[in-house]
Design an enzyme around this catalytic site. Sequence first.
Site, mmCIF file in Angstrom:
data_model
loop_
_atom_site.group_PDB
_atom_site.id
_atom_site.type_symbol
_atom_site.label_atom_id
_atom_site.label_comp_id
_atom_site.label_asym_id
_atom_site.label_seq_id
_atom_site.Cartn_x
_atom_site.Cartn_y
_atom_site.Cartn_z
ATOM 1 N N SER A 88 0.785 -1.243 0.000
ATOM 2 C CA SER A 88 0.000 0.000 0.000
ATOM 3 C C SER A 88 0.817 1.294 0.000
ATOM 4 N N THR A 103 1.514 -8.914 -5.562
ATOM 5 C CA THR A 103 0.359 -8.982 -4.646
ATOM 6 C C THR A 103 -0.867 -8.283 -5.235
ATOM 7 N N THR A 128 -8.520 2.669 -4.656
ATOM 8 C CA THR A 128 -8.037 3.968 -4.172
ATOM 9 C C THR A 128 -8.287 5.083 -5.187
ATOM 10 N N ASP A 129 -8.374 6.306 -4.697
ATOM 11 C CA ASP A 129 -8.514 7.459 -5.605
ATOM 12 C C ASP A 129 -7.274 7.648 -6.478
ATOM 13 N N GLU A 130 -6.138 7.050 -6.061
ATOM 14 C CA GLU A 130 -4.895 7.276 -6.819
ATOM 15 C C GLU A 130 -4.944 6.692 -8.222
ATOM 16 N N TYR A 153 2.599 1.902 -7.517
ATOM 17 C CA TYR A 153 1.494 1.489 -6.629
ATOM 18 C C TYR A 153 0.143 1.712 -7.306
ATOM 19 N N SER A 156 -0.535 -0.528 -10.210
ATOM 20 C CA SER A 156 -0.896 -1.909 -9.827
ATOM 21 C C SER A 156 -2.342 -1.961 -9.332
ATOM 22 N N LYS A 157 -2.790 -0.923 -8.625
ATOM 23 C CA LYS A 157 -4.187 -0.898 -8.160
ATOM 24 C C LYS A 157 -5.135 -0.727 -9.345
ATOM 25 N N LYS A 192 3.275 6.256 6.889
ATOM 26 C CA LYS A 192 2.362 7.178 6.221
ATOM 27 C C LYS A 192 2.434 8.550 6.911
ATOM 28 N N VAL A 209 9.130 16.837 4.762
ATOM 29 C CA VAL A 209 8.013 17.266 3.896
ATOM 30 C C VAL A 209 8.535 17.292 2.466
ATOM 31 N N GLY A 278 7.379 11.789 -9.448
ATOM 32 C CA GLY A 278 6.017 11.596 -9.973
ATOM 33 C C GLY A 278 4.924 11.970 -8.993
HETATM 34 P P1 NAD Z 1 -1.659 -1.819 4.953
HETATM 35 O O1 NAD Z 1 -0.359 -1.781 4.225
HETATM 36 O O2 NAD Z 1 -1.764 -1.185 6.290
HETATM 37 O O3 NAD Z 1 -2.124 -3.349 5.129
HETATM 38 C C1 NAD Z 1 -2.024 -4.289 4.093
HETATM 39 C C2 NAD Z 1 -2.329 -5.665 4.680
HETATM 40 O O4 NAD Z 1 -2.305 -6.617 3.600
HETATM 41 C C3 NAD Z 1 -1.295 -6.142 5.712
HETATM 42 O O5 NAD Z 1 -1.929 -6.764 6.795
HETATM 43 C C4 NAD Z 1 -0.457 -7.153 4.935
HETATM 44 O O6 NAD Z 1 0.122 -8.155 5.760
HETATM 45 C C5 NAD Z 1 -1.513 -7.740 3.994
HETATM 46 N N1 NAD Z 1 -0.897 -8.312 2.776
HETATM 47 C C6 NAD Z 1 0.010 -7.721 1.948
HETATM 48 N N2 NAD Z 1 0.344 -8.583 0.959
HETATM 49 C C7 NAD Z 1 -0.386 -9.716 1.149
HETATM 50 C C8 NAD Z 1 -0.502 -10.949 0.453
HETATM 51 N N3 NAD Z 1 0.233 -11.189 -0.655
HETATM 52 N N4 NAD Z 1 -1.345 -11.887 0.916
HETATM 53 C C9 NAD Z 1 -2.077 -11.664 2.037
HETATM 54 N N5 NAD Z 1 -2.011 -10.522 2.762
HETATM 55 C C10 NAD Z 1 -1.173 -9.549 2.307
HETATM 56 O O7 NAD Z 1 -2.737 -1.221 3.935
HETATM 57 P P2 NAD Z 1 -4.027 -0.317 4.231
HETATM 58 O O8 NAD Z 1 -3.620 1.086 4.309
HETATM 59 O O9 NAD Z 1 -4.806 -0.944 5.330
HETATM 60 O O10 NAD Z 1 -4.804 -0.504 2.845
HETATM 61 C C11 NAD Z 1 -5.726 -1.575 2.671
HETATM 62 C C12 NAD Z 1 -6.339 -1.481 1.278
HETATM 63 O O11 NAD Z 1 -7.001 -0.242 1.117
HETATM 64 C C13 NAD Z 1 -5.315 -1.553 0.141
HETATM 65 O O12 NAD Z 1 -5.872 -2.316 -0.898
HETATM 66 C C14 NAD Z 1 -5.131 -0.112 -0.281
HETATM 67 O O13 NAD Z 1 -4.773 -0.027 -1.650
HETATM 68 C C15 NAD Z 1 -6.523 0.427 -0.041
HETATM 69 N N6 NAD Z 1 -6.607 1.877 0.257
HETATM 70 C C16 NAD Z 1 -5.835 2.434 1.228
HETATM 71 C C17 NAD Z 1 -5.967 3.782 1.540
HETATM 72 C C18 NAD Z 1 -5.153 4.439 2.618
HETATM 73 O O14 NAD Z 1 -5.227 5.659 2.782
HETATM 74 N N7 NAD Z 1 -4.384 3.714 3.407
HETATM 75 C C19 NAD Z 1 -6.895 4.570 0.823
HETATM 76 C C20 NAD Z 1 -7.654 3.971 -0.191
HETATM 77 C C21 NAD Z 1 -7.512 2.609 -0.446
HETATM 78 O O1 DAU Z 2 -5.107 8.430 -1.693
HETATM 79 C C1 DAU Z 2 -5.201 7.144 -1.160
HETATM 80 C C2 DAU Z 2 -3.807 6.606 -0.907
HETATM 81 O O2 DAU Z 2 -3.315 7.312 0.238
HETATM 82 C C3 DAU Z 2 -3.781 5.104 -0.662
HETATM 83 O O3 DAU Z 2 -4.185 4.439 -1.826
HETATM 84 C C4 DAU Z 2 -2.367 4.655 -0.281
HETATM 85 O O4 DAU Z 2 -2.380 3.269 0.066
HETATM 86 C C5 DAU Z 2 -1.921 5.450 0.941
HETATM 87 O O5 DAU Z 2 -0.584 5.114 1.264
HETATM 88 C C6 DAU Z 2 -2.022 6.952 0.675
HETATM 89 O O6 DAU Z 2 -1.047 7.366 -0.328
HETATM 90 P P1 DAU Z 2 -0.244 8.749 -0.206
HETATM 91 O O7 DAU Z 2 1.004 8.634 -0.976
HETATM 92 O O8 DAU Z 2 -1.124 9.900 -0.478
HETATM 93 O O9 DAU Z 2 0.046 8.727 1.397
HETATM 94 P P2 DAU Z 2 1.356 9.121 2.238
HETATM 95 O O10 DAU Z 2 0.929 9.154 3.669
HETATM 96 O O11 DAU Z 2 2.528 8.310 1.867
HETATM 97 O O12 DAU Z 2 1.616 10.620 1.756
HETATM 98 C C7 DAU Z 2 0.631 11.643 1.930
HETATM 99 C C8 DAU Z 2 1.213 12.921 1.356
HETATM 100 O O13 DAU Z 2 2.303 13.345 2.191
HETATM 101 C C9 DAU Z 2 1.805 12.774 -0.039
HETATM 102 O O14 DAU Z 2 1.539 13.941 -0.785
HETATM 103 C C10 DAU Z 2 3.297 12.629 0.190
HETATM 104 C C11 DAU Z 2 3.527 13.440 1.454
HETATM 105 N N1 DAU Z 2 4.611 12.946 2.335
HETATM 106 C C12 DAU Z 2 4.574 11.662 2.729
HETATM 107 C C13 DAU Z 2 5.554 11.149 3.558
HETATM 108 C C14 DAU Z 2 5.556 9.708 3.980
HETATM 109 C C15 DAU Z 2 5.593 13.834 2.773
HETATM 110 O O15 DAU Z 2 5.610 15.019 2.418
HETATM 111 N N2 DAU Z 2 6.565 13.333 3.609
HETATM 112 C C16 DAU Z 2 6.597 12.031 3.998
HETATM 113 O O16 DAU Z 2 7.556 11.644 4.733
#
Ligand code: NAD
Ligand code: DAU
Length: 341
Positions: A88, A103, A128-130, A153, A156-157, A192, A209, A278
């Site tokens: 993720s 995965t 995801t919105d991404e 990422y 792949s989604k 994150k 940042v 990117g």
């Molecule tokens: P996370 O990284 O916290 O958790 C991922 C989980 O998946 C972990 O428990 C990991 O062990 C398990 N996993 C990874 N590879 C695996 C595999 N091959 N087989 C079985 N289990 C596996 O992720 P998250 O932030 O909880 O995100 C969950 C889902 O939501 C993802 O599909 C992500 O794309 C989506 N999503 C996340 C966000 C966000 O802001 N975090 C937003 C929108 C969508």
């Molecule tokens: O939008 C949904 C997505 O949000 C999910 O699909 C992803 O799984 C989740 O990881 C998240 O992606 P982002 O890349 O937006 O999240 P992240 O927390 O990594 O970063 C949020 C913003 O902050 C992004 O613009 C990058 C910036 N950032 C992030 C980190 C880790 C920084 O400036 N410094 C940092 O150290």
Amino acid sequence: MHILVTGGCGFIGANFIQHMLHTYADTVIVNLDKLTYAGNRRNLAEVEASFLETRYFFVHGDICDQSLVTDLMHGFPFDAVVHFAAESHVDRSINDPFPFITTNVLGTQNLLEAARQAKISRFVHVSTDEVYGSLGPTGVFTEDTPLAPNSPYSASKASSDLLARAYFHTYAFPVMITRCSNNYGPYQFPEKLIPLTYLKATRNEPIPVYGDGLNVRDWIHVLDHCQGVAATLFKGQPGAVYNFGGDAERTNLEIVRTILRLTGKSEDLITFVTDRPGHDLRYAMAFERSTRDLGWTPKISFDEGMEQTLHWYQDHGTWLDEVQSGAYRQFMDTWYKTRGA
Ligand code: NAD
Ligand code: DAU
């Protein structure tokens, strides 16, 4: 309802399982999780204490394992699959895309095919919105916005979303796709932005940042997202896509400043580092379809959610220490060193 949840030991999956077991008394959940660096069985310690082997079952395994997944789907009378498991983290996908393809793409294909063979009657694919790419200063993503992913990422989604779409169109397999903006809340892994900033702030360490800090994300509390996924599971139309957003657009600098204010730390900790390659400028979600068809709106305001989340991290210092394994530190050290942090 008997549900196979994948990735339930991660951030959103763990919140979803807790929500479902506490809200719907007839729910039985099997959680299939590989326990990668981001998966932590302790995220469900309270669930295990109350429901293990009665309404909650854990299977340690990989969604890419064809025979495991096929046996599981045929061996248990599942009504539905809710698929969270994924790699993720965008930065990790830049560092090494291969586990993301394995995965997120092959693993999703494996689940879709096994679920189709087992004639599972509902499949929620959590995306995801991404996948929509990046917005300029104005505009919003709707469910009809063309897919234009920019990171390994998000590519792949998007690939897994297209497989889900193909399974509906080719096989009439009842799959629904959800796309959500940036989640925050309890159990988020400290790679994150929000938990990382909290962690660094409380240790008086520099907060990295990227670029000028003016990239914008829309933030949603994880419980609102979980309620959206549950609504999709119960009421979603097969083949449909549903957007979820928090109506809370903030620049990264605003997020970091909010956390510094709430933790009583100095803005001198803010350190601008080399931008993420990117880096998408802005995400914003239109979710009228989810409101109209699922009766869903986000309920938790950003201010309330952030305060509650920081309190959670304050009360879970041991959790925060324990999840920072050697593998976590190794990636973080290398990644931030190359950004000049
Ligand atoms: P996370 O990284 O916290 O958790 C991922 C989980 O998946 C972990 O428990 C990991 O062990 C398990 N996993 C990874 N590879 C695996 C595999 N091959 N087989 C079985 N289990 C596996 O992720 P998250 O932030 O909880 O995100 C969950 C889902 O939501 C993802 O599909 C992500 O794309 C989506 N999503 C996340 C966000 C966000 O802001 N975090 C937003 C929108 C969508
Ligand atoms: O939008 C949904 C997505 O949000 C999910 O699909 C992803 O799984 C989740 O990881 C998240 O992606 P982002 O890349 O937006 O999240 P992240 O927390 O990594 O970063 C949020 C913003 O902050 C992004 O613009 C990058 C910036 N950032 C992030 C980190 C880790 C920084 O400036 N410094 C940092 O150290």
